[in-house]
Write a protein that holds these residues in place. Structure first.
Motif, PDB file in Angstrom:
ATOM      1  N   ASP A 111       0.823  -1.212   0.000  1.00 35.31           N
ATOM      2  CA  ASP A 111       0.000   0.000   0.000  1.00 35.31           C
ATOM      3  C   ASP A 111       0.851   1.252   0.000  1.00 35.31           C
ATOM      4  OD1 ASP A 111      -0.887   0.275   3.522  1.00 35.31           O
ATOM      5  OD2 ASP A 111       1.015   0.004   2.496  1.00 35.31           O
ATOM      6  N   GLY A 112       2.137   1.080  -0.297  1.00 41.55           N
ATOM      7  CA  GLY A 112       2.972   2.240  -0.502  1.00 41.55           C
ATOM      8  C   GLY A 112       3.661   2.764   0.725  1.00 41.55           C
ATOM      9  N   ARG A 113       3.489   2.122   1.889  1.00 42.75           N
ATOM     10  CA  ARG A 113       4.172   2.585   3.088  1.00 42.75           C
ATOM     11  C   ARG A 113       5.512   1.897   3.184  1.00 42.75           C
ATOM     12  NH1 ARG A 113       1.736   0.424   6.684  1.00 42.75           N
ATOM     13  NH2 ARG A 113       0.010  -0.489   5.551  1.00 42.75           N
ATOM     14  N   THR A 114       6.552   2.666   3.436  1.00 42.07           N
ATOM     15  CA  THR A 114       7.901   2.124   3.456  1.00 42.07           C
ATOM     16  C   THR A 114       8.341   1.901   4.883  1.00 42.07           C
ATOM     17  OG1 THR A 114       8.405   3.344   1.452  1.00 42.07           O
ATOM     18  CG2 THR A 114      10.270   2.523   2.738  1.00 42.07           C
ATOM     19  N   TYR A 115       8.784   0.716   5.191  1.00 46.76           N
ATOM     20  CA  TYR A 115       9.208   0.387   6.529  1.00 46.76           C
ATOM     21  C   TYR A 115      10.581   0.971   6.809  1.00 46.76           C
ATOM     22  CZ  TYR A 115       5.407  -2.893   6.243  1.00 46.76           C
ATOM     23  OH  TYR A 115       4.180  -3.463   6.084  1.00 46.76           O
ATOM     24  N   VAL A 116      10.748   1.438   8.030  1.00 45.86           N
ATOM     25  CA  VAL A 116      12.015   2.027   8.436  1.00 45.86           C
ATOM     26  C   VAL A 116      13.100   0.967   8.344  1.00 45.86           C
ATOM     27  CG1 VAL A 116      13.264   3.108  10.307  1.00 45.86           C
ATOM     28  CG2 VAL A 116      10.855   3.633   9.958  1.00 45.86           C
ATOM     29  N   GLY A 117      14.173   1.295   7.680  1.00 39.84           N
ATOM     30  CA  GLY A 117      15.286   0.370   7.589  1.00 39.84           C
ATOM     31  C   GLY A 117      15.008  -0.800   6.667  1.00 39.84           C
ATOM     32  N   GLY A 118      14.116  -0.626   5.673  1.00 44.28           N
ATOM     33  CA  GLY A 118      13.839  -1.684   4.737  1.00 44.28           C
ATOM     34  C   GLY A 118      12.945  -2.734   5.322  1.00 44.28           C
ATOM     35  N   GLY A 119      13.351  -3.471   6.319  1.00 45.90           N
ATOM     36  CA  GLY A 119      12.501  -4.483   6.923  1.00 45.90           C
ATOM     37  C   GLY A 119      11.848  -3.992   8.160  1.00 45.90           C
ATOM     38  N   GLY A 120      12.185  -2.833   8.557  1.00 46.81           N
ATOM     39  CA  GLY A 120      11.621  -2.047   9.619  1.00 46.81           C
ATOM     40  C   GLY A 120      11.265  -2.732  10.908  1.00 46.81           C
ATOM     41  N   ALA A 121      11.707  -2.201  12.000  1.00 49.98           N
ATOM     42  CA  ALA A 121      11.366  -2.801  13.276  1.00 49.98           C
ATOM     43  C   ALA A 121       9.911  -2.682  13.582  1.00 49.98           C
ATOM     44  CB  ALA A 121      12.181  -2.146  14.383  1.00 49.98           C
ATOM     45  N   ASN A 151       4.677   3.562  17.444  1.00 49.36           N
ATOM     46  CA  ASN A 151       3.655   2.549  17.160  1.00 49.36           C
ATOM     47  C   ASN A 151       4.106   1.179  17.648  1.00 49.36           C
ATOM     48  OD1 ASN A 151       1.156   1.679  15.928  1.00 49.36           O
ATOM     49  ND2 ASN A 151       2.386   0.779  14.303  1.00 49.36           N
ATOM     50  N   LEU A 152       5.383   0.873  17.444  1.00 47.58           N
ATOM     51  CA  LEU A 152       5.925  -0.402  17.914  1.00 47.58           C
ATOM     52  C   LEU A 152       5.859  -0.494  19.440  1.00 47.58           C
ATOM     53  CD1 LEU A 152       7.332  -3.062  17.080  1.00 47.58           C
ATOM     54  CD2 LEU A 152       9.515  -1.880  17.457  1.00 47.58           C
ATOM     55  N   ILE A 153       6.165   0.602  20.114  1.00 51.78           N
ATOM     56  CA  ILE A 153       6.106   0.619  21.580  1.00 51.78           C
ATOM     57  C   ILE A 153       4.675   0.413  22.058  1.00 51.78           C
ATOM     58  CG2 ILE A 153       6.364   2.117  23.607  1.00 51.78           C
ATOM     59  CD1 ILE A 153       8.830   3.323  22.220  1.00 51.78           C
ATOM     60  N   PHE A 154       3.716   1.051  21.373  1.00 55.27           N
ATOM     61  CA  PHE A 154       2.305   0.889  21.725  1.00 55.27           C
ATOM     62  C   PHE A 154       1.872  -0.569  21.606  1.00 55.27           C
ATOM     63  CE2 PHE A 154      -2.115   0.773  20.029  1.00 55.27           C
ATOM     64  CZ  PHE A 154      -2.782   1.146  21.192  1.00 55.27           C
ATOM     65  N   GLY A 161       8.442  -7.163  14.749  1.00 53.92           N
ATOM     66  CA  GLY A 161       9.546  -6.252  14.975  1.00 53.92           C
ATOM     67  C   GLY A 161      10.702  -6.485  14.019  1.00 53.92           C
ATOM     68  N   ARG A 162      10.866  -7.749  13.586  1.00 55.47           N
ATOM     69  CA  ARG A 162      11.961  -8.057  12.668  1.00 55.47           C
ATOM     70  C   ARG A 162      11.620  -7.757  11.219  1.00 55.47           C
ATOM     71  NH1 ARG A 162      12.176 -12.763  15.809  1.00 55.47           N
ATOM     72  NH2 ARG A 162      11.131 -13.911  14.119  1.00 55.47           N
ATOM     73  N   ASN A 163      10.419  -8.182  10.762  1.00 54.60           N
ATOM     74  CA  ASN A 163      10.138  -8.084   9.329  1.00 54.60           C
ATOM     75  C   ASN A 163       9.120  -7.008   8.963  1.00 54.60           C
ATOM     76  OD1 ASN A 163       7.507  -9.203   9.780  1.00 54.60           O
ATOM     77  ND2 ASN A 163       8.346 -11.272   9.668  1.00 54.60           N
ATOM     78  N   GLY A 164       8.410  -6.444   9.957  1.00 50.02           N
ATOM     79  CA  GLY A 164       7.469  -5.370   9.662  1.00 50.02           C
ATOM     80  C   GLY A 164       6.265  -5.778   8.840  1.00 50.02           C
ATOM     81  N   ASP A 165       5.973  -7.077   8.763  1.00 47.93           N
ATOM     82  CA  ASP A 165       4.839  -7.539   7.961  1.00 47.93           C
ATOM     83  C   ASP A 165       3.565  -7.459   8.804  1.00 47.93           C
ATOM     84  OD1 ASP A 165       2.949  -8.919   6.445  1.00 47.93           O
ATOM     85  OD2 ASP A 165       4.432 -10.324   5.638  1.00 47.93           O
ATOM     86  N   ALA A 166       2.802  -6.384   8.618  1.00 46.99           N
ATOM     87  CA  ALA A 166       1.630  -6.143   9.459  1.00 46.99           C
ATOM     88  C   ALA A 166       0.516  -7.152   9.201  1.00 46.99           C
ATOM     89  CB  ALA A 166       1.109  -4.716   9.243  1.00 46.99           C
TER      90      ALA A 166
END
Length: 415
Positions: A38-48, A335-338, A382-387
């Motif tokens: 959906d066009g959102r880019t995860y921080v650091g590519g795989g994003g925490a 968001n991750l902390i929440f 947290g590792r792969n950012g796959d929501a």
């Protein structure tokens, strides 16, 4: 989930070498640099955290990644929907128009299926497990009493009506402001998710049909919940109050008061499932023991630990139309902390209830599989950012947890 801004409308703009609408930007396909579908880019590519890079501040959200242009979503207060034609206020193809190739449902079976999908019946079945949780929490002698079964059956049937109203009116709002199209269709109408979930997008149902269904479902729920309370063996004031609150506030998630636009979406997503455990229990027994309250809170927590990942996936679409979720307003780390705090609350309440005597000392053992799945859900996200993967794992954890609670109740309340 979709909503409008406080004014009831939004406008999406995109800055790039060529202009795009916010809906198109939100639906662009994944790139090699780590963008989600959906066009959102995860921080650091795989994003925490699996959230987009950038925050919503003052109504503008920016997202950037290697190989993509910055995108800003600006909300307007003109009263026109996000996909309205400038100057005219008429909806463009990204609004109330169905997806390309859409066709209305035909035949009795086709219409029944379309309305069932509008009510999200395959997804909200988990809500109805509330009845199994509270029924097994009753003393063995009370479970099959005629007045108990009558009260619970009426409440369950009313619950179906109330939840169907919430889902139907949410979809009507989503098709009107264009956010469902943004979250489900890419440029050129390419599906990003299974479109059959959205009968307004596929054209199986019209907006007037869906609106009428929503109001009739709400009426159905109101009548049956009233009948449940009238016929109940007990009517404690607290049970009447919380039932009334859910009846009043639930359908206004994205309709009427549009509470999810006002930062109350997460409260409703957790609070309503909690209430549909404790309220009918109160109507049957007149009491609310600690163990039932613990189980109800867990039931609500497990629901929000599915929805918060959906909200993360829908950041772009929700931000474009003004829905006020934690995922929209928080940074990626916030968001991750929440989500981590909610996951920790699940584990702490489960273990703590056993430790302080709110539940049998062995209660946590029945939920060990759920706790293991919850840890896996959060740490892998947290590792792969796959929501969406985390959301699916949340559903599995929810059902596993309900099975654990039911087993514990059957043992504890056997006598």
């Amino acid at each position: 989930m979709v909503a409008r801004s406080a004014s009831g409308a939004v406008t999406g703009t995109a800055s790039a070498a060529g202009s795009r609408t916010a809906a198109e930007t939100a639906a662009r396909p994944a790139s090699a640099s780590g963008s989600d579908t959906d066009g959102r880019t995860y921080v650091g590519g795989g994003g925490a955290s699996g959230a987009v890079r950038g925050d919503v501040r003052g109504g503008t959200r920016s997202a950037s990644a290697s190989g993509t242009d910055p995108v800003s979503v600006t909300r307007s207060r003109t009263g026109a929907p996000a996909d309205a034609d400038a100057g005219t206020g008429t909806a463009s193809a990204s609004g109330t128009d169905p997806a390309p190739g859409a066709a209305p449902a035909s035949g009795a079976r086709g219409r029944f299926v379309a309305y069932a999908r509008l009510a999200k019946f395959e997804f909200v079945l988990d809500y109805y497990l509330s009845m199994l949780v509270l029924w097994t929490a009753l003393a063995g002698s009370a479970r099959f009493a005629p007045d108990t079964l009558t009260t619970l059956l009426l409440f369950l049937l009313g619950e179906i009506g109330v939840i169907s109203a919430v889902m139907a009116l949410d979809d009507v709002n989503g098709i009107r402001d264009g956010s469902d199209r943004a979250n489900y269709l890419g440029t050129g109408g390419t599906p990003l998710r299974p479109l059959e979930r959205k009968p307004l997008l596929t054209g199986a149902l019209s907006v007037p049909q869906a609106t009428r269904f929503g109001y009739l479902s709400l009426l159905w729920g109101t009548v049956l919940w009233t009948a449940s309370a009238v016929t109940a063996p007990e009517r404690p004031m607290w049970a009447l109050v919380v039932t009334g609150l859910v009846l009043f506030a639930g359908f206004q998630y994205s309709w009427g008061l549009k509470l999810s636009y006002r930062g109350l979406g997460e409260v409703l997503i957790m609070g309503c499932p909690l209430v549909i455990v404790v309220a009918p229990y109160g109507f049957v027994t007149g009491q609310l023991p600690a163990i039932v309250l613990v189980q109800a809170v867990l039931f609500g927590l497990w629901q929000i630990l599915v929805s918060c990942y959906s909200n993360t996936k829908d950041i772009s679409g929700d931000a474009a139309v003004g829905r006020s979720t934690v995922a929209v307003h928080a940074s990626a780390r916030g968001n991750l902390i929440f989500i981590g705090a909610l996951s920790a609350a699940d584990l702490l309440l489960t273990v703590g209830a056993s430790a302080v005597g709110w539940a049998p000392w062995w209660f946590f053992a029945a939920l060990l599989p759920e706790m293991a799945l919850r840890l896996r859900q959060f740490t892998s996200f947290g590792r792969n950012g796959d929501a969406l993967l985390a959301r699916r794992r949340g559903v599995v954890a929810f059902r596993t947890g309900v099975a654990g609670i039911v087993l514990a109740n059957l043992i504890h309340f056997a006598s």
